[in-house]
Scaffold this motif. Structure first.
Motif, PDB file in Angstrom:
ATOM      1  N   THR A 100       0.836  -1.194   0.000  1.00  0.00           N
ATOM      2  CA  THR A 100       0.000   0.000   0.000  1.00  0.00           C
ATOM      3  C   THR A 100       0.873   1.248   0.000  1.00  0.00           C
ATOM      4  OG1 THR A 100      -1.764  -1.196   1.156  1.00  0.00           O
ATOM      5  CG2 THR A 100      -1.838   1.223   1.257  1.00  0.00           C
ATOM      6  N   ALA A 101       1.888   1.264   0.855  1.00  0.00           N
ATOM      7  CA  ALA A 101       2.792   2.416   0.925  1.00  0.00           C
ATOM      8  C   ALA A 101       3.560   2.586  -0.387  1.00  0.00           C
ATOM      9  CB  ALA A 101       3.758   2.246   2.095  1.00  0.00           C
ATOM     10  N   LEU A 102       4.035   1.493  -0.975  1.00  0.00           N
ATOM     11  CA  LEU A 102       4.750   1.584  -2.254  1.00  0.00           C
ATOM     12  C   LEU A 102       3.834   2.135  -3.345  1.00  0.00           C
ATOM     13  CD1 LEU A 102       6.782  -1.754  -2.184  1.00  0.00           C
ATOM     14  CD2 LEU A 102       7.698   0.579  -1.923  1.00  0.00           C
ATOM     15  N   ALA A 103       2.576   1.712  -3.342  1.00  0.00           N
ATOM     16  CA  ALA A 103       1.624   2.236  -4.324  1.00  0.00           C
ATOM     17  C   ALA A 103       1.383   3.726  -4.094  1.00  0.00           C
ATOM     18  CB  ALA A 103       0.310   1.447  -4.270  1.00  0.00           C
ATOM     19  N   CYS A 104       1.354   4.164  -2.840  1.00  0.00           N
ATOM     20  CA  CYS A 104       1.211   5.595  -2.552  1.00  0.00           C
ATOM     21  C   CYS A 104       2.429   6.367  -3.063  1.00  0.00           C
ATOM     22  CB  CYS A 104       1.019   5.824  -1.061  1.00  0.00           C
ATOM     23  SG  CYS A 104      -0.598   5.287  -0.443  1.00  0.00           S
ATOM     24  N   LEU A 105       3.615   5.780  -2.964  1.00  0.00           N
ATOM     25  CA  LEU A 105       4.809   6.431  -3.518  1.00  0.00           C
ATOM     26  C   LEU A 105       4.682   6.557  -5.033  1.00  0.00           C
ATOM     27  CD1 LEU A 105       7.816   4.922  -1.528  1.00  0.00           C
ATOM     28  CD2 LEU A 105       6.441   6.933  -1.012  1.00  0.00           C
ATOM     29  N   ALA A 106       4.110   5.548  -5.676  1.00  0.00           N
ATOM     30  CA  ALA A 106       3.894   5.620  -7.130  1.00  0.00           C
ATOM     31  C   ALA A 106       2.903   6.742  -7.467  1.00  0.00           C
ATOM     32  CB  ALA A 106       3.405   4.273  -7.665  1.00  0.00           C
ATOM     33  N   VAL A 107       1.897   6.952  -6.609  1.00  0.00           N
ATOM     34  CA  VAL A 107       0.958   8.067  -6.807  1.00  0.00           C
ATOM     35  C   VAL A 107       1.716   9.391  -6.684  1.00  0.00           C
ATOM     36  CG1 VAL A 107      -1.043   9.280  -5.838  1.00  0.00           C
ATOM     37  CG2 VAL A 107      -1.096   6.788  -6.105  1.00  0.00           C
ATOM     38  N   LEU A 108       2.567   9.502  -5.677  1.00  0.00           N
ATOM     39  CA  LEU A 108       3.372  10.714  -5.521  1.00  0.00           C
ATOM     40  C   LEU A 108       4.290  10.919  -6.731  1.00  0.00           C
ATOM     41  CD1 LEU A 108       4.309  10.459  -1.742  1.00  0.00           C
ATOM     42  CD2 LEU A 108       2.774  12.129  -2.810  1.00  0.00           C
ATOM     43  N   ASP A 109       4.640   9.834  -7.370  1.00  0.00           N
ATOM     44  CA  ASP A 109       5.508   9.864  -8.545  1.00  0.00           C
ATOM     45  C   ASP A 109       4.730  10.215  -9.813  1.00  0.00           C
ATOM     46  OD1 ASP A 109       8.375   9.401  -8.660  1.00  0.00           O
ATOM     47  OD2 ASP A 109       7.953   7.824 -10.109  1.00  0.00           O
ATOM     48  N   GLY A 110       3.411  10.446  -9.685  1.00  0.00           N
ATOM     49  CA  GLY A 110       2.606  10.891 -10.812  1.00  0.00           C
ATOM     50  C   GLY A 110       1.688   9.855 -11.422  1.00  0.00           C
ATOM     51  N   MET A 111       1.642   8.669 -10.858  1.00  0.00           N
ATOM     52  CA  MET A 111       0.820   7.589 -11.403  1.00  0.00           C
ATOM     53  C   MET A 111      -0.575   7.623 -10.772  1.00  0.00           C
ATOM     54  SD  MET A 111       1.941   3.584 -11.431  1.00  0.00           S
ATOM     55  CE  MET A 111       3.097   3.716 -12.781  1.00  0.00           C
ATOM     56  N   PRO A 112      -1.646   7.465 -11.560  1.00  0.00           N
ATOM     57  CA  PRO A 112      -2.988   7.369 -10.972  1.00  0.00           C
ATOM     58  C   PRO A 112      -3.079   6.168 -10.018  1.00  0.00           C
ATOM     59  CG  PRO A 112      -3.122   7.666 -13.352  1.00  0.00           C
ATOM     60  CD  PRO A 112      -1.679   7.403 -13.022  1.00  0.00           C
ATOM     61  N   GLY A 113      -3.925   6.300  -8.994  1.00  0.00           N
ATOM     62  CA  GLY A 113      -4.034   5.264  -7.962  1.00  0.00           C
ATOM     63  C   GLY A 113      -4.277   3.865  -8.472  1.00  0.00           C
ATOM     64  N   ARG A 114      -5.207   3.697  -9.404  1.00  0.00           N
ATOM     65  CA  ARG A 114      -5.512   2.356  -9.915  1.00  0.00           C
ATOM     66  C   ARG A 114      -4.312   1.763 -10.645  1.00  0.00           C
ATOM     67  NH1 ARG A 114     -10.736   1.677  -8.819  1.00  0.00           N
ATOM     68  NH2 ARG A 114     -12.091   3.486  -8.844  1.00  0.00           N
ATOM     69  N   GLU A 115      -3.610   2.587 -11.388  1.00  0.00           N
ATOM     70  CA  GLU A 115      -2.406   2.110 -12.075  1.00  0.00           C
ATOM     71  C   GLU A 115      -1.285   1.820 -11.079  1.00  0.00           C
ATOM     72  OE1 GLU A 115      -1.120   4.570 -15.362  1.00  0.00           O
ATOM     73  OE2 GLU A 115      -3.208   5.005 -15.879  1.00  0.00           O
ATOM     74  N   ALA A 116      -1.231   2.610  -9.998  1.00  0.00           N
ATOM     75  CA  ALA A 116      -0.186   2.429  -8.994  1.00  0.00           C
ATOM     76  C   ALA A 116      -0.289   1.058  -8.327  1.00  0.00           C
ATOM     77  CB  ALA A 116      -0.265   3.536  -7.949  1.00  0.00           C
ATOM     78  N   VAL A 117      -1.499   0.635  -7.976  1.00  0.00           N
ATOM     79  CA  VAL A 117      -1.682  -0.684  -7.367  1.00  0.00           C
ATOM     80  C   VAL A 117      -1.235  -1.772  -8.353  1.00  0.00           C
ATOM     81  CG1 VAL A 117      -3.378  -2.346  -6.491  1.00  0.00           C
ATOM     82  CG2 VAL A 117      -3.499   0.057  -5.789  1.00  0.00           C
ATOM     83  N   ALA A 118      -1.652  -1.672  -9.602  1.00  0.00           N
ATOM     84  CA  ALA A 118      -1.260  -2.664 -10.612  1.00  0.00           C
ATOM     85  C   ALA A 118       0.253  -2.667 -10.817  1.00  0.00           C
ATOM     86  CB  ALA A 118      -1.972  -2.381 -11.931  1.00  0.00           C
ATOM     87  N   HIS A 119       0.874  -1.500 -10.836  1.00  0.00           N
ATOM     88  CA  HIS A 119       2.321  -1.391 -11.021  1.00  0.00           C
ATOM     89  C   HIS A 119       3.061  -2.106  -9.882  1.00  0.00           C
ATOM     90  CE1 HIS A 119       6.109   0.492 -12.265  1.00  0.00           C
ATOM     91  NE2 HIS A 119       6.315   0.763 -10.981  1.00  0.00           N
ATOM     92  N   VAL A 120       2.629  -1.861  -8.655  1.00  0.00           N
ATOM     93  CA  VAL A 120       3.281  -2.483  -7.503  1.00  0.00           C
ATOM     94  C   VAL A 120       3.062  -3.995  -7.512  1.00  0.00           C
ATOM     95  CG1 VAL A 120       3.278  -2.602  -4.963  1.00  0.00           C
ATOM     96  CG2 VAL A 120       3.267  -0.383  -6.130  1.00  0.00           C
TER      97      VAL A 120
END
Length: 143
Positions: A100-120
């Motif tokens: 969850t925290a890594l996905a939040c870092l991806a959001v801070l990095d500019g990725m939309p939330g749904r994509e961030a979860v999939a990326h992680v």
């Protein structure tokens, strides 16, 4: 000091910007490789002392952080520091809270939330972000 980790190493996630962050479970031994300069520990109780700078967020297993404002500030600090330092995010198992925290870092990095979860899940662990409320937390996380 070199600021990169081997992205092929287990547990190291490359964010879209190129920042590298190691995720791990504290119930497993410390992985080989360089120690972090900064770590963010997501646990229901205060963690043991470590030889590097760290910050603790009260975050019970399978739940959300007790203080979401403090969690947001800590995640932002971890993201900023990952630009120049080795950063580690860890919880007990290394999947739910850490993912969850890594996905939040991806959001801070500019990725939309749904994509961030999939990326992680694709680049860190398919088990990352374990609960519906953790997923919702990422989707609503402020960038």
């Amino acid at each position: 000091m070199t600021t990169t980790w081997d992205p092929a190493a287990a547990g190291v996630l490359r964010l879209p910007s190129g920042r590298l962050v190691r995720g791990r479970g504290l119930r497993r031994p410390l992985p080989e490789g360089p120690a972090p300069a900064f770590a963010l520990y997501l646990l229901g109780r205060e963690p043991s002392a470590v030889a590097w700078e760290s910050r603790w967020i009260h975050w019970p297993d399978f739940r959300l952080p007790s203080d979401r404002t403090a969690a947001s500030e800590a995640l932002r600090e971890a993201w900023e520091r990952a630009g120049t330092e080795r950063v580690e995010i860890a919880c007990g198992g290394g999947y739910g809270r850490t993912g969850t925290a890594l996905a939040c870092l991806a959001v801070l990095d500019g990725m939309p939330g749904r994509e961030a979860v999939a990326h992680v899940r694709r680049h860190y662990s398919p088990r990352a972000v374990e609960t519906p409320w953790q997923r919702r937390f990422v989707h609503r996380f402020p960038a």
